[in-house]
Structures are given as structure tokens and as C-alpha cells.
Scaffold this motif. Sequence first.
Motif: not given
Length: 367
Positions: A238-243, A274-289, A350-355
Amino acid sequence: MRRAPGLSVRMKLALSYTGFLLVAVVLLLGVVWVFLLRYVPAEAIATIGGFVPGRDDLVRAFAPAATWVILFLLVFGLLGGWILAGRMVAPLSRITRATRKAAVGSLSHRIELPGRLDEFRELADSFDAMLGRLEAQVDEQRRFAANASHELRTPLATTQAMLEVARTDPERDVDALLARLQAVNARAIELTEALLLLSRADQRSFEVERVDLSLLAEEAVETLVPLAEQRGIALEAQGEFAQTLGSPPLLLQLTTNLVHNAIVHNLSTGGQVRVVTEHRADAAVLAVENTGPEIAPGLLSTLTEPFRRGSERIRGDDAGVGLGLAIVQSIVRAHDGTLVLEPRAGGGLRVEVLLPPAQGRMDGRGG
């Protein structure tokens, strides 16, 4: 590159000090002449009580003394400038010795320049930090080369052993032998492709495009659903648009590796991913837990080393070739991102990738 010998920096500084000192003396004498002596009559003037010396008399009396003062200042300037320049360039000697040791392969040496922070201290500290990074990278490459050589030799040695056994066994099962050889060959191909992918990521030789991490997460999950069902793992995305901007194949490989590792290194029964994507102001985030055995915090740094999982070397067919997180780290680094690994309280990882987000990056890089 060989260069013609020249004056040392210390000598140049000493000569510069002396030159400035002599220029100051000459200017002082010029001021005396312009603003004082030129207003004095050239000839002496007789008075009732004696006479007033003229300009020529003053010059004859002053010139010898001025000459001796200039000579003294010349010697003093050279000697003092040589001493002061020596104290100033002393840190350069330590830096030069360290660079020469590094040039012959001694990366463990450090300058460790004492004293307060100045330009030389900042240069020495930066050089020490560079040597530390180079030493760590060289050690990592040596370990990687040794592990890669071992892993590449294993399937070849296995193939040779199976062929030798088959040659001496009159009742050999050809179909079983071919099946085993095919499995060993497939593993060798998988390892070679992983090594090539790792090298490609490290060299940043890829085309840059806009990539939505949420779509990559969905594709990776759909691909690995059969493996998750086979192992009894509940797989959720689950998650949101993260480009971001990057290589779609490499970022898909990154996502697939993370999800595959989360499935493989999980509980034997009742595991979850659990795989989650998230858009932040400073990063596009992919998290796998994922759930799984507890991981000591001290072992987190070893998880991204090639051919390792925790403190043990990879073994077993379902664990891949041991390059999953190493490839992930290289891909993240090639995309100017950050990889964060955190142990879960109840076990697992929990692995988090911030791009960098797409709107904050340039489109000019590519290979």
C-alpha cells in the motif's frame, strides 16, 4: 609527471618577507626625501652662532647609516623569514609524508595534525577523512573479491565433481545428472548477473527517467506473490504516489530484492511482509517491513555486505546468491539516496529507502 626542480615554498616565502621589508624601507626613505630633505637648502647656511647643515651634509651623514640599516634588515629579513616560513610550512611536510605513504598503498597512516583549526588543519582533517573512506572501500573490495571468487568457484567445482562421479559410475542416471548440472549452472548465471548488476549500479551507467515507486512496489509484489504463498507469508502493499528520477530497471531490481529478502528471511509460519511507499517534501520513500527472527543492532551494518546475512555467510537455495542488500545499497547510492535499516521490536527488519523527489532533481545525468 617529472618536473624541473625549483625553489622551495619555504625559500619563496622567506624571499617574499625580505622583499616586502626592503620595499617598506625604500618607501620610508622616499617619504623622508619627499617630505623633509627636499625642503632643506642644498648648501650649509652660516649663522651668528655657527651654521645650519645643508641637504648635502645631511645626505653624507645619513647615507652610511642607512646603508648599514638596509643590510641589517636584509639579513634579518632572510633569517627571520626563513624561520617563520619553516614554522608555517611544517604541516605541509607531514601532509606530504602521508600522501607518499598513501601513494605506495599505506592507507592506514593518518596525519593527525595537532593545534587549533586553520587552513592546514582543515586540509589535514579532510585528507585523514579521505584516507579513512579509501581504506574502508579498499577493504570492502578485497572482501568482495575474495567472497566473489569463492562463490564463483563453488558451482564450477560442483560441476567438475559431478562429472567425475558420473564418469566413474557405470550406472549413472543421465537425466538426474543433467538436472543437477542445470541447477548448478543456473545458480552460476544468477550470481554472474548479480555481479554485473552490482558493477553497473556502482558505475552509474544508466539512463535517468521519472519513476513512480508505488508502481514498482505493485509490480514487485505481483511477481513475488507465488513465493510468498508457497512459504505461507502474508504479503501486503500500500502507499501513495512517490516519484523520483532514476533507472526504472535498477529501481525495480531494488524493490524486488527488498521484497524477496523480506519473504525469504521471515518466520517459518505466520510471517508478514508490508510494502509502503510515501511522498515527503524532501524524499520519495519506499519501506519494506517483515516479521522474522530478532536481529542484534550491531549486526545491521553487516547486512549490506556481499554474500552475508547477519554474521553468517549465505547458504541455501532459497536465500539467493547473497547479493540482495549489497545491490540495494549500490543502487540507492547511485541514485543519491539513503538506505536505513532498523530492527523491529518483535523481530524482523524494517528497510527504508529515501530517494530525492523528482521535482527536486535535474534530468541531465545519464549513462
